[in-house]
Structure formats: C-alpha cells, structure tokens
Design a protein around this motif. Structure first.
Motif, PDB file in Angstrom:
ATOM      1  N   GLU A  59      17.985  63.600  45.796  1.00 35.22           N
ATOM      2  CA  GLU A  59      16.633  63.077  46.043  1.00 35.22           C
ATOM      3  C   GLU A  59      16.326  63.074  47.536  1.00 35.22           C
ATOM      4  N   LEU A  60      17.325  62.749  48.358  1.00 33.50           N
ATOM      5  CA  LEU A  60      17.141  62.755  49.808  1.00 33.50           C
ATOM      6  C   LEU A  60      16.808  64.163  50.297  1.00 33.50           C
ATOM      7  N   VAL A  61      17.520  65.151  49.772  1.00 34.59           N
ATOM      8  CA  VAL A  61      17.306  66.538  50.184  1.00 34.59           C
ATOM      9  C   VAL A  61      15.882  66.984  49.848  1.00 34.59           C
ATOM     10  N   GLU A  62      15.411  66.653  48.646  1.00 36.81           N
ATOM     11  CA  GLU A  62      14.070  67.073  48.250  1.00 36.81           C
ATOM     12  C   GLU A  62      12.994  66.355  49.067  1.00 36.81           C
ATOM     13  N   LYS A  63      13.226  65.082  49.373  1.00 31.77           N
ATOM     14  CA  LYS A  63      12.271  64.350  50.212  1.00 31.77           C
ATOM     15  C   LYS A  63      12.271  64.905  51.637  1.00 31.77           C
ATOM     16  N   LEU A  64      13.449  65.294  52.125  1.00 28.27           N
ATOM     17  CA  LEU A  64      13.554  65.895  53.449  1.00 28.27           C
ATOM     18  C   LEU A  64      12.781  67.214  53.488  1.00 28.27           C
ATOM     19  N   ASP A  65      12.946  68.017  52.456  1.00 29.50           N
ATOM     20  CA  ASP A  65      12.248  69.294  52.364  1.00 29.50           C
ATOM     21  C   ASP A  65      10.729  69.089  52.383  1.00 29.50           C
ATOM     22  N   ASP A  66      10.252  68.139  51.580  1.00 28.42           N
ATOM     23  CA  ASP A  66       8.812  67.841  51.540  1.00 28.42           C
ATOM     24  C   ASP A  66       8.318  67.302  52.882  1.00 28.42           C
ATOM     25  N   PHE A  67       9.116  66.433  53.501  1.00 23.50           N
ATOM     26  CA  PHE A  67       8.745  65.833  54.790  1.00 23.50           C
ATOM     27  C   PHE A  67       8.567  66.908  55.862  1.00 23.50           C
ATOM     28  N   LEU A  68       9.389  67.958  55.788  1.00 32.15           N
ATOM     29  CA  LEU A  68       9.334  69.033  56.774  1.00 32.15           C
ATOM     30  C   LEU A  68       8.279  70.085  56.436  1.00 32.15           C
ATOM     31  N   GLY A  69       7.642  69.921  55.274  1.00 29.99           N
ATOM     32  CA  GLY A  69       6.616  70.891  54.886  1.00 29.99           C
ATOM     33  C   GLY A  69       7.180  72.110  54.192  1.00 29.99           C
ATOM     34  N   ASN A  70       8.338  71.954  53.558  1.00 28.92           N
ATOM     35  CA  ASN A  70       8.984  73.042  52.809  1.00 28.92           C
ATOM     36  C   ASN A  70       9.171  74.309  53.643  1.00 28.92           C
ATOM     37  N   PRO A  71       9.876  74.198  54.756  1.00 28.41           N
ATOM     38  CA  PRO A  71      10.068  75.366  55.640  1.00 28.41           C
ATOM     39  C   PRO A  71      10.859  76.470  54.967  1.00 28.41           C
ATOM     40  N   LYS A  72      10.540  77.709  55.318  1.00 31.79           N
ATOM     41  CA  LYS A  72      11.233  78.875  54.754  1.00 31.79           C
ATOM     42  C   LYS A  72      12.388  79.342  55.644  1.00 31.79           C
ATOM     43  N   PHE A  73      12.341  78.959  56.943  1.00 33.28           N
ATOM     44  CA  PHE A  73      13.370  79.412  57.883  1.00 33.28           C
ATOM     45  C   PHE A  73      13.771  78.258  58.793  1.00 33.28           C
ATOM     46  N   ASP A  74      15.034  78.267  59.220  1.00 30.09           N
ATOM     47  CA  ASP A  74      15.540  77.202  60.089  1.00 30.09           C
ATOM     48  C   ASP A  74      15.321  77.565  61.566  1.00 30.09           C
ATOM     49  N   PRO A  75      15.729  76.717  62.507  1.00 32.04           N
ATOM     50  CA  PRO A  75      15.471  76.973  63.935  1.00 32.04           C
ATOM     51  C   PRO A  75      16.147  78.227  64.495  1.00 32.04           C
ATOM     52  N   HIS A  76      17.115  78.780  63.753  1.00 34.34           N
ATOM     53  CA  HIS A  76      17.784  80.005  64.193  1.00 34.34           C
ATOM     54  C   HIS A  76      17.231  81.235  63.483  1.00 34.34           C
ATOM     55  N   GLY A  77      16.209  81.014  62.655  1.00 31.57           N
ATOM     56  CA  GLY A  77      15.594  82.124  61.942  1.00 31.57           C
ATOM     57  C   GLY A  77      16.248  82.459  60.621  1.00 31.57           C
ATOM     58  N   VAL A 117      15.792  69.600  65.100  1.00 35.72           N
ATOM     59  CA  VAL A 117      15.038  70.289  66.147  1.00 35.72           C
ATOM     60  C   VAL A 117      13.577  69.852  66.166  1.00 35.72           C
ATOM     61  N   GLU A 118      12.939  69.844  64.988  1.00 33.98           N
ATOM     62  CA  GLU A 118      11.498  69.579  64.930  1.00 33.98           C
ATOM     63  C   GLU A 118      11.137  68.105  65.093  1.00 33.98           C
ATOM     64  N   LYS A 119      11.947  67.229  64.542  1.00 35.44           N
ATOM     65  CA  LYS A 119      11.584  65.808  64.526  1.00 35.44           C
ATOM     66  C   LYS A 119      12.348  64.962  65.543  1.00 35.44           C
ATOM     67  N   LEU A 120      13.546  65.371  65.891  1.00 33.60           N
ATOM     68  CA  LEU A 120      14.338  64.590  66.846  1.00 33.60           C
ATOM     69  C   LEU A 120      14.514  65.299  68.186  1.00 33.60           C
ATOM     70  N   GLN A 121      13.872  66.454  68.318  1.00 40.33           N
ATOM     71  CA  GLN A 121      13.844  67.205  69.584  1.00 40.33           C
ATOM     72  C   GLN A 121      15.229  67.611  70.120  1.00 40.33           C
ATOM     73  N   PHE A 122      16.167  67.851  69.222  1.00 38.76           N
ATOM     74  CA  PHE A 122      17.427  68.449  69.642  1.00 38.76           C
ATOM     75  C   PHE A 122      17.162  69.907  70.006  1.00 38.76           C
ATOM     76  N   SER A 123      17.918  70.445  70.952  1.00 40.52           N
ATOM     77  CA  SER A 123      17.801  71.867  71.261  1.00 40.52           C
ATOM     78  C   SER A 123      18.556  72.654  70.186  1.00 40.52           C
ATOM     79  N   TRP A 124      18.169  73.915  69.987  1.00 37.79           N
ATOM     80  CA  TRP A 124      18.733  74.695  68.876  1.00 37.79           C
ATOM     81  C   TRP A 124      20.215  74.989  69.033  1.00 37.79           C
ATOM     82  N   ASP A 125      20.763  74.806  70.242  1.00 42.26           N
ATOM     83  CA  ASP A 125      22.189  75.053  70.454  1.00 42.26           C
ATOM     84  C   ASP A 125      23.050  73.822  70.171  1.00 42.26           C
TER      85      ASP A 125
END
Length: 224
Positions: free
Chosen positions: A113-131, A89-97
């Motif tokens: 390692e990919l998961v942790e790098k993804l988390d850091d890249f996104l700024g360690n979000p606490k909630f996803d696009p659906h809340g 949603v945030e980086k590839l502009q997919f709609s939340w549905d």
C-alpha cells in the motif's frame, strides 16, 4: 503465493534480472559473483536455495534465469528502488549521485500500500532520476527509443535521457560537465584515434568526451 524471501535473496534475484536484461542471455555464476561482489562458492549455495524455492531456473554450467515468481519479486524490487530514488531527488532534493545506496535500503520495505501511495504521490513517473524505466504495479516497463551517445553520427543531435553507469563518481563527473538529463547534445566530430567525440552542449559549450563516457550516456535522437 510467494515464498518467504530474505533481503539477500531479493538482492540476488534483482542481480540476476539485471544481468539477463543487460546481456540478453542467462546469467552465469561469474556474472552474479561480480555483480554481488562475493565468491563463486557463495553464489552457488544461494542459487541452490533460490532453485529450491522455485525462484530461478538453475542447471550447473548452463546459466541462470528467473522463473515467473522470481521475475515478479525482482521487478517489484526494482519498482520500489526507482520510485524511492525519484522521491529522494524530486521531493527531498537529494542529488542523483547520492540516492542509490539509500534506495537499496528502502526497496526492501514490504508494504504494498505504501508503494502504491508513493507512486500516486509522485504522479506515476515512468522513469527514475537516472533515466531508468520504472515498472508499473503489473511489472510492465515503459521503453523509449534511445541510443548510446557513442553510436550517434556527426551532425546528429539529441537529448540526454539516461545513463548506463550510475556510480557516484561518474554522476559527479557528469554534473561538473553539465551533462544532466535533458541536456541537448550535438555531435561535432568523432576521432578515430581513440573513439572520443567532440560535442556541443546546449548550443553553447564544446566538450571532448572519452569513448567510455559516450558509451555510458543514452540520448534520444531528434530530427534536425
């Protein structure tokens, strides 16, 4: 050390986790069958396999809960799923549905390692696009005070922070109504006839929502 687990087994563990969390009880065979959209016989066979791998606590007719190992697998699967949804949603502009089915595939990638790098890249979000809360690397969830919109009282207002249902049709309906995360909602009136409610959206647009819709929306109450 965790046993070798197939994608199907992972999906069952995630389903059991979600059922137990939502219902605040053990998961029954019928609950799992409905969640996985498969027969009760297939569920029973899988539960035996998961029990042999010590991923669930299973006794016939007494419901199912996850062991510590099973919970760890399910939590990390949920972590990957919700991080991938956020990325889409945030980086590839997919709609939340449109992101759920894609994330269902990506969540099975076994590359910590990919998961942790993804988390850091996104700024360690606490909630996803659906809340929904995204568990951290240790499996800890961040929870917030929220209520179903249906439980709000006339005169109260709050901000939409999540959805109970994340089906494509429901999310598309919310988009058309302008009921996205961050939307300000004030409760104008509640109708006892069918439990529908009248709301004011962002201080501008009035809508009448069915009981089904209001029960599937979470808001964070704000002080007037």
């Amino acid at each position: 050390m965790l046993p070798n687990i197939s994608q199907t087994e992972e999906n069952y563990l995630k389903a059991i986790f979600n059922i137990c969390e939502k219902e605040e009880k053990s998961a029954g065979t019928n609950d799992i069958s409905n969640e996985m959209q498969t027969s009760a016989a297939s569920v029973t066979d899988m539960l035996k396999r998961l029990s042999e791998k010590k991923l669930i606590n299973y006794a016939k007719y007494k419901g199912v809960t996850l062991t510590k190992k099973g919970s760890e697998v399910a939590t990390q699967l949920i972590r990957k799923h919700r991080l991938w949804e956020t990325f889409l949603v945030e980086k590839l502009q997919f709609s939340w549905d449109k992101v759920h089915d894609i994330a269902e595939q990506l969540e099975h990638i076994k590359a910590p390692e990919l998961v942790e790098k993804l988390d850091d890249f996104l700024g360690n979000p606490k909630f996803d696009p659906h809340g929904d809360p995204i568990p951290d690397a240790d499996g800890k969830f961040t929870y917030r005070k929220q209520i179903q919109l249906s439980d709000a009282k006339v005169g109260e207002w709050g901000v939409v922070v999540g959805v109970q249902e994340d089906s494509e049709k429901f999310l598309q309906y919310l988009d058309k109504q302008g009921l996205v995360l961050g939307t300000r909602i004030e409760i104008i009136e509640k109708f006892s006839y069918d439990d529908s409610i009248q709301i004011l959206l962002n201080g501008e647009k009035e809508l009448v929502l069915s009981d089904k819709v209001s029960r599937n929306l979470f808001i964070q109450r704000k002080n007037n």
